[in-house]
Design an enzyme around this catalytic site. Structure first.
Site, PDB file in Angstrom:
ATOM      1  N   HIS A  64       0.846  -1.193   0.000  1.00 24.15           N
ATOM      2  CA  HIS A  64       0.000   0.000   0.000  1.00 24.15           C
ATOM      3  C   HIS A  64       0.879   1.238   0.000  1.00 24.15           C
ATOM      4  O   HIS A  64       0.676   2.150  -0.786  1.00 24.15           O
ATOM      5  CB  HIS A  64      -0.937   0.001   1.211  1.00 24.15           C
ATOM      6  CG  HIS A  64      -1.937   1.121   1.182  1.00 24.15           C
ATOM      7  ND1 HIS A  64      -3.045   1.152   2.008  1.00 24.15           N
ATOM      8  CD2 HIS A  64      -1.997   2.267   0.459  1.00 24.15           C
ATOM      9  CE1 HIS A  64      -3.744   2.254   1.767  1.00 24.15           C
ATOM     10  NE2 HIS A  64      -3.115   2.948   0.845  1.00 24.15           N
ATOM     11  N   GLU A 118       0.698   8.017  -3.569  1.00 22.08           N
ATOM     12  CA  GLU A 118       1.602   7.614  -2.486  1.00 22.08           C
ATOM     13  C   GLU A 118       2.845   8.501  -2.440  1.00 22.08           C
ATOM     14  O   GLU A 118       3.294   8.886  -1.352  1.00 22.08           O
ATOM     15  CB  GLU A 118       1.993   6.146  -2.645  1.00 22.08           C
ATOM     16  CG  GLU A 118       0.861   5.169  -2.393  1.00 22.08           C
ATOM     17  CD  GLU A 118       0.263   5.313  -1.005  1.00 22.08           C
ATOM     18  OE1 GLU A 118       1.016   5.270  -0.019  1.00 22.08           O
ATOM     19  OE2 GLU A 118      -0.970   5.489  -0.902  1.00 22.08           O
ATOM     20  N   HIS A 122       2.954  10.889   0.733  1.00 24.22           N
ATOM     21  CA  HIS A 122       3.889  10.333   1.715  1.00 24.22           C
ATOM     22  C   HIS A 122       5.355  10.471   1.298  1.00 24.22           C
ATOM     23  O   HIS A 122       6.204  10.845   2.099  1.00 24.22           O
ATOM     24  CB  HIS A 122       3.570   8.855   1.955  1.00 24.22           C
ATOM     25  CG  HIS A 122       2.185   8.603   2.453  1.00 24.22           C
ATOM     26  ND1 HIS A 122       1.774   8.932   3.734  1.00 24.22           N
ATOM     27  CD2 HIS A 122       1.090   8.048   1.838  1.00 24.22           C
ATOM     28  CE1 HIS A 122       0.508   8.590   3.892  1.00 24.22           C
ATOM     29  NE2 HIS A 122       0.071   8.051   2.766  1.00 24.22           N
TER      30      HIS A 122
END
Length: 229
Positions: A64, A118, A122
């Site tokens: 993930h 992502e 992040h």
């Protein structure tokens, strides 16, 4: 004389500011969560799922993300809009990404939207340690170090729709990895708890697994289903 004193004071202020900026950069985050999800649990919900254009993913845990976090449980996000996701930066990783980091959201695609999310949310918060290519390659390498499905099956925990105790799931992964994971569950289409994501913690350099400095509150019951895929 007064002019020299003012210049000296200004120099001290500039050096202090520089020191604080360097210190701040070195304290962007404290550790990473490496988060992997079970595709059967992603798909077995009311919202369902869609397979990527490359076909149905393998029946194993997929990445993930690699998420920077602070020790108090909070986390940075969307840290650098000037450095958005660029697929050309990971062109050499594309086949691995499609295999190990597949997208299941609807409507599905080649994964670029998922990977871009992502990185932008992040990955940009780890730029003091990892550039864009390193962020993805590091995550892929970390995944290969621990075979989550193999660890569970070695302990007699199989993705066959049966229920297993949360303790047995956690213990199986700790035996294989040496570290205590955080287990996240979601609800299947009938409202039953099922094994969804497994979090393992990584040091702030992205170099090795560590014991988690912080784990969220449990979202699972004492036992949970492990659905097939």
């Amino acid at each position: 004389m007064k002019m020299q004193s003012n210049n000296h004071f200004l120099l001290i202020k500039l050096l202090t500011l520089h020191y604080l900026l360097v210190l701040s950069a070195s304290q962007d985050f404290d550790f990473f969560y490496l988060v992997q999800q079970w595709p059967g649990s992603y798909c077995d919900t009311n919202s369902s799922c869609c397979y990527p254009t490359t076909g149905k993913p393998k029946a194993e845990f997929g990445i993930h993300g690699l998420w920077p976090n602070w020790n108090n449980g909070s986390y940075p996000s969307d840290c650098d809009s000037s450095n958005p996701f660029d697929a050309s930066e990971i062109s050499d990783l594309m086949s691995q990404m499609e295999s190990e980091w597949p997208t299941l959201s609807c409507p599905s695609n080649d994964g670029l939207k998922f990977w871009g999310h992502e990185w932008n949310k992040h990955g940009t918060c780890s730029e003091s340690v990892l550039d864009q290519h390193e962020y993805f390659s590091t995550t892929l390498n970390l995944k290969t170090e621990i075979n989550l499905l193999g660890a569970l099956e070695d302990a007699g925990i199989h993705p066959n729709g049966s229920e297993y105790s949360l303790t047995s799931i956690r213990d199986a992964i700790k035996v294989a990895s040496g570290y205590t994971p955080y287990i996240e569950c979601n609800k299947d289409s009938s409202g039953n708890s099922q094994l969804y994501q497994i979090y393992l913690c990584v040091d702030s350099l992205g170099s090795c697994f560590i014991e988690c400095p912080f784990v969220p509150g449990e979202r699972c019951g004492a036992s949970t289903k492990f659905p097939s895929f």
